[in-house]
Design a protein around this motif. Sequence first.
Motif, mmCIF file in Angstrom:
data_model
loop_
_atom_site.group_PDB
_atom_site.id
_atom_site.type_symbol
_atom_site.label_atom_id
_atom_site.label_comp_id
_atom_site.label_asym_id
_atom_site.label_seq_id
_atom_site.Cartn_x
_atom_site.Cartn_y
_atom_site.Cartn_z
ATOM 1 N N GLU A 215 0.838 -1.199 0.000
ATOM 2 C CA GLU A 215 0.000 0.000 0.000
ATOM 3 C C GLU A 215 0.873 1.250 0.000
ATOM 4 O OE1 GLU A 215 -3.486 2.122 -0.184
ATOM 5 O OE2 GLU A 215 -3.274 -0.070 -0.202
ATOM 6 N N GLY A 216 0.543 2.193 -0.884
ATOM 7 C CA GLY A 216 1.253 3.461 -0.922
ATOM 8 C C GLY A 216 2.468 3.478 -1.826
ATOM 9 N N TRP A 217 2.832 2.327 -2.425
ATOM 10 C CA TRP A 217 3.991 2.307 -3.324
ATOM 11 C C TRP A 217 3.711 3.192 -4.540
ATOM 12 C CZ3 TRP A 217 6.169 0.351 0.523
ATOM 13 C CH2 TRP A 217 7.385 -0.342 0.491
ATOM 14 N N PRO A 218 4.710 3.882 -5.085
ATOM 15 C CA PRO A 218 4.468 4.799 -6.208
ATOM 16 C C PRO A 218 3.957 4.071 -7.438
ATOM 17 C CG PRO A 218 6.835 4.450 -5.861
ATOM 18 C CD PRO A 218 6.131 3.837 -4.690
ATOM 19 N N ARG A 219 3.164 4.792 -8.243
ATOM 20 C CA ARG A 219 2.554 4.209 -9.438
ATOM 21 C C ARG A 219 2.833 5.060 -10.675
ATOM 22 N NH1 ARG A 219 1.406 -1.014 -8.075
ATOM 23 N NH2 ARG A 219 0.135 -1.135 -6.178
ATOM 24 N N GLU A 220 3.915 5.812 -10.680
ATOM 25 C CA GLU A 220 4.207 6.699 -11.800
ATOM 26 C C GLU A 220 4.388 5.951 -13.113
ATOM 27 O OE1 GLU A 220 5.264 7.163 -8.802
ATOM 28 O OE2 GLU A 220 4.888 9.271 -8.326
ATOM 29 N N GLY A 221 4.700 4.651 -13.045
ATOM 30 C CA GLY A 221 4.897 3.877 -14.256
ATOM 31 C C GLY A 221 3.638 3.678 -15.072
ATOM 32 N N SER A 222 2.477 4.025 -14.519
ATOM 33 C CA SER A 222 1.212 3.897 -15.246
ATOM 34 C C SER A 222 0.602 5.253 -15.581
ATOM 35 C CB SER A 222 0.212 3.078 -14.419
ATOM 36 O OG SER A 222 0.586 1.713 -14.388
ATOM 37 N N VAL A 223 1.375 6.331 -15.429
ATOM 38 C CA VAL A 223 0.868 7.681 -15.672
ATOM 39 C C VAL A 223 1.423 8.213 -16.989
ATOM 40 C CG1 VAL A 223 0.795 10.046 -14.819
ATOM 41 C CG2 VAL A 223 0.681 8.136 -13.202
ATOM 42 N N ASP A 224 0.532 8.673 -17.891
ATOM 43 C CA ASP A 224 0.937 9.334 -19.139
ATOM 44 C C ASP A 224 1.961 8.528 -19.928
ATOM 45 O OD1 ASP A 224 -0.739 11.469 -18.556
ATOM 46 O OD2 ASP A 224 0.814 12.557 -17.471
ATOM 47 N N GLY A 225 1.710 7.245 -20.090
ATOM 48 C CA GLY A 225 2.633 6.416 -20.854
ATOM 49 C C GLY A 225 3.762 5.847 -20.035
ATOM 50 N N GLY A 226 3.772 6.129 -18.744
ATOM 51 C CA GLY A 226 4.797 5.578 -17.867
ATOM 52 C C GLY A 226 6.188 5.997 -18.281
ATOM 53 N N PHE A 227 7.142 5.101 -18.122
ATOM 54 C CA PHE A 227 8.528 5.429 -18.428
ATOM 55 C C PHE A 227 8.823 5.316 -19.923
ATOM 56 C CE2 PHE A 227 8.619 3.648 -14.023
ATOM 57 C CZ PHE A 227 8.722 4.884 -13.396
ATOM 58 N N PHE A 228 7.861 4.803 -20.711
ATOM 59 C CA PHE A 228 8.002 4.801 -22.165
ATOM 60 C C PHE A 228 8.062 6.222 -22.711
ATOM 61 C CE2 PHE A 228 5.672 0.561 -23.334
ATOM 62 C CZ PHE A 228 6.699 -0.153 -22.772
ATOM 63 N N ARG A 229 7.294 7.115 -22.071
ATOM 64 C CA ARG A 229 7.031 8.431 -22.656
ATOM 65 C C ARG A 229 7.249 9.525 -21.609
ATOM 66 N NH1 ARG A 229 4.264 10.573 -27.219
ATOM 67 N NH2 ARG A 229 4.476 8.486 -28.100
ATOM 68 N N THR A 230 7.914 10.591 -21.998
ATOM 69 C CA THR A 230 8.169 11.721 -21.108
ATOM 70 C C THR A 230 7.835 13.016 -21.828
ATOM 71 O OG1 THR A 230 9.974 10.531 -19.998
ATOM 72 C CG2 THR A 230 9.918 12.929 -19.729
ATOM 73 N N ASP A 231 6.989 13.842 -21.224
ATOM 74 C CA ASP A 231 6.628 15.147 -21.794
ATOM 75 C C ASP A 231 6.192 15.047 -23.256
ATOM 76 O OD1 ASP A 231 7.180 16.351 -19.367
ATOM 77 O OD2 ASP A 231 9.234 16.875 -19.924
ATOM 78 N N GLY A 232 5.341 14.044 -23.538
ATOM 79 C CA GLY A 232 4.684 13.988 -24.834
ATOM 80 C C GLY A 232 5.400 13.247 -25.935
ATOM 81 N N ARG A 233 6.530 12.625 -25.642
ATOM 82 C CA ARG A 233 7.228 11.881 -26.688
ATOM 83 C C ARG A 233 7.983 10.715 -26.071
ATOM 84 N NH1 ARG A 233 10.485 14.105 -30.387
ATOM 85 N NH2 ARG A 233 9.569 16.193 -30.316
ATOM 86 N N PRO A 234 8.353 9.684 -26.880
ATOM 87 C CA PRO A 234 9.141 8.589 -26.335
ATOM 88 C C PRO A 234 10.365 9.091 -25.586
ATOM 89 C CG PRO A 234 8.370 8.015 -28.516
ATOM 90 C CD PRO A 234 7.987 9.451 -28.297
ATOM 91 N N THR A 235 10.580 8.563 -24.404
ATOM 92 C CA THR A 235 11.604 9.081 -23.500
ATOM 93 C C THR A 235 12.978 9.147 -24.139
ATOM 94 O OG1 THR A 235 10.371 8.249 -21.602
ATOM 95 C CG2 THR A 235 12.709 8.691 -21.266
ATOM 96 N N ALA A 236 13.365 8.095 -24.875
ATOM 97 C CA ALA A 236 14.721 8.036 -25.428
ATOM 98 C C ALA A 236 14.980 9.104 -26.479
ATOM 99 C CB ALA A 236 14.961 6.644 -26.032
ATOM 100 N N GLN A 237 13.921 9.780 -26.966
ATOM 101 C CA GLN A 237 14.129 10.794 -27.997
ATOM 102 C C GLN A 237 14.754 12.074 -27.464
ATOM 103 O OE1 GLN A 237 10.501 11.554 -30.137
ATOM 104 N NE2 GLN A 237 10.367 9.462 -30.925
ATOM 105 N N TRP A 238 14.582 12.342 -26.183
ATOM 106 C CA TRP A 238 15.029 13.637 -25.665
ATOM 107 C C TRP A 238 16.525 13.842 -25.820
ATOM 108 C CZ3 TRP A 238 11.907 17.479 -25.269
ATOM 109 C CH2 TRP A 238 10.555 17.241 -25.003
ATOM 110 N N ARG A 239 17.310 12.786 -25.610
ATOM 111 C CA ARG A 239 18.755 12.952 -25.761
ATOM 112 C C ARG A 239 19.134 13.191 -27.221
ATOM 113 N NH1 ARG A 239 21.463 8.433 -27.494
ATOM 114 N NH2 ARG A 239 20.225 6.544 -27.726
ATOM 115 N N ARG A 240 18.342 12.664 -28.153
ATOM 116 C CA ARG A 240 18.611 12.903 -29.562
ATOM 117 C C ARG A 240 18.288 14.349 -29.944
ATOM 118 N NH1 ARG A 240 22.188 9.950 -31.092
ATOM 119 N NH2 ARG A 240 21.592 10.231 -33.282
ATOM 120 N N LEU A 241 17.217 14.899 -29.422
ATOM 121 C CA LEU A 241 16.904 16.306 -29.660
ATOM 122 C C LEU A 241 17.969 17.211 -29.057
ATOM 123 C CD1 LEU A 241 13.072 16.242 -28.973
ATOM 124 C CD2 LEU A 241 14.179 16.474 -31.197
#
Length: 241
Positions: A206-232
Amino acid sequence: MNPTTPMPEVVDRAAWQAELDALREREKAHTRAGDAIAAARRRLPMVEVDAAAPLTGPDGRVTLLDAFEGRRQLIAYYMMWSAGRPAAEQCDGCTYFNGQLRELSNLHAAGITYATLCQGPYEESVRYRDFMGWEMPWYSAQDSAETLLTGRRAGMFHLVFYLRDGDRVFETYWTNGRGVEAMDIAYSLMDMSVYGRQETWEDSPEGWPREGSVDGGFFRTDGRPTAQWRRLKAGHSDTLT
């Protein structure tokens, strides 16, 4: 991470080691069960597929047989594709899984070629590979995906295993969904961490974080696939057309 997020109970080392030793027995059983499943997988029959199925690569029209690059086995990741869309709108899951296969020399040493068979047009999709900084062989299977994926839903990602016997090609195994996690080191490490993947389906205290299921989880950050940010950040454009 919120500083009020719950943490595991603190105990002395002896108590902690006793709990860990008990868990280790379950881990060993899990490993042995996996070995048994792999043994059964090696004993599956196989089905012949069209070795001449057309693909498009850097040198134009080739065949599925050509994608083996002369090796005996081929592992093909059938990547989803959104035609005419920029990098930010391409599949975050495919980006997450496919992007973790960087060093292929060990597969090559075992006589295995790994290649991405994208289900979109070559010229557009290979720009995405280059945008991401990937180096694996890349082909368009746009004209043959429905045939090669007979009985499965074309347009979804699939991981398919092939064996070559001379000029004949056979499909030995395929998987999709969570089966594709075989390509993934990030989730494997998360699974061993105290908070896991932080997804809602996980059996966590109970109470463990659930950020992995929010807005695409760790797949996606700020509207795009996470791994793309370093390429930009490195100055690459995500315009693919």
